[in-house]
Write a protein that holds these residues in place. Structure first.
Motif: not given
Length: 242
Positions: A19-24, A76-82, A126-132, A222-231
């Protein structure tokens, strides 16, 4: 329009660091957790108190439209199931029934409900990126982690199936964060060896400096999620970056 990030279990540990990373980074963040969290006040942060292990409460909240409202103008939507429970840290036959019953809805049902809902309601362009947040426990058999490992394996396979469905502009990965110095690790180290035969391994990791910080793990995820090859790597691990 901006990136809208939904983070479960954002009240401590890795979730808080994410949360802190994405807010910053200037992203809007919707934090889902039972507990209040000490984060710097921000107009970009939306706090939603909710027990993600209470399936009826989560279904009711999803039906209320708050998630649709949060992502309505997102590019862009990022869901992180943490959010997850590591208990029971015990071999079968020594596990508490209540801990098994609490772990399954939190560790498996909630991530699937959130992913399903966002796939259904996201804006069309919108692009949706789901991260478990995955784990080596779901990819290797460890004594004492039949419940936790089974849950993480379920998320790995859920990611594979969602990817196979080829939803437009939806990308998914299950990302193992490595061994992170969090409250969950402290809980693991308190286990009795008779219940959890691997406890000494985690005591050694702590004493030998083998744990990564939540902040470092959050930046790697976050770096993995931001990569254009995510997924492209559906079953992923931050340690491949090191």
């Amino acid at each position: 329009m901006d990136t809208k990030t939904i983070i479960t279990g954002y009240s401590s540990g890795l979730g808080k660091a994410l949360a802190e990373h994405y807010l910053q980074a200037g992203c809007s963040v919707l934090g889902l957790a039972r507990r209040q969290v000490c984060l710097r006040p921000s107009e970009k942060l939306v706090r939603q108190p909710i027990d993600l292990g209470d399936t009826a409460a989560l279904c009711a909240w999803l039906a209320g439209g708050a998630l649709e409202q949060f992502v309505a103008d997102a590019a862009e939507i990022v869901l992180i199931n943490n959010a997850a429970a590591v208990a029971p840290n015990a071999v079968a036959g020594r596990q508490q029934a209540a801990e098994i019953a609490a772990a399954v809805p939190l560790n498996i049902t909630a991530p699937m409900l959130l992913a399903n809902h966002l796939i259904a309601c996201k804006p069309g362009q919108a692009v949706l990126k789901i991260t478990h947040i995955g784990s080596g426990a779901g990819r290797n058999a460890y004594p004492g982690w039949s419940v936790y490992g089974a849950a993480k394996a379920a998320l790995d396979h859920h990611a594979r199936c969602i990817a196979a469905e080829r939803h437009p502009r939806v990308y998914i990965a299950s990302v193992a964060p490595g061994v992170v110095d969090t409250d969950m690790q402290r809980e693991i180290r308190r286990a009795h060896e008779a219940d959890f035969p691997m406890v000494q391994r985690f005591l050694n990791l702590k004493s030998e400096g083998g744990l990564s910080s939540p902040q470092a793990a959050a930046a790697e995820i976050a770096s993995i999620i931001a990569d254009r090859h995510f997924g492209a790597e559906i079953i992923d691990d931050v340690r491949r970056l090191r």
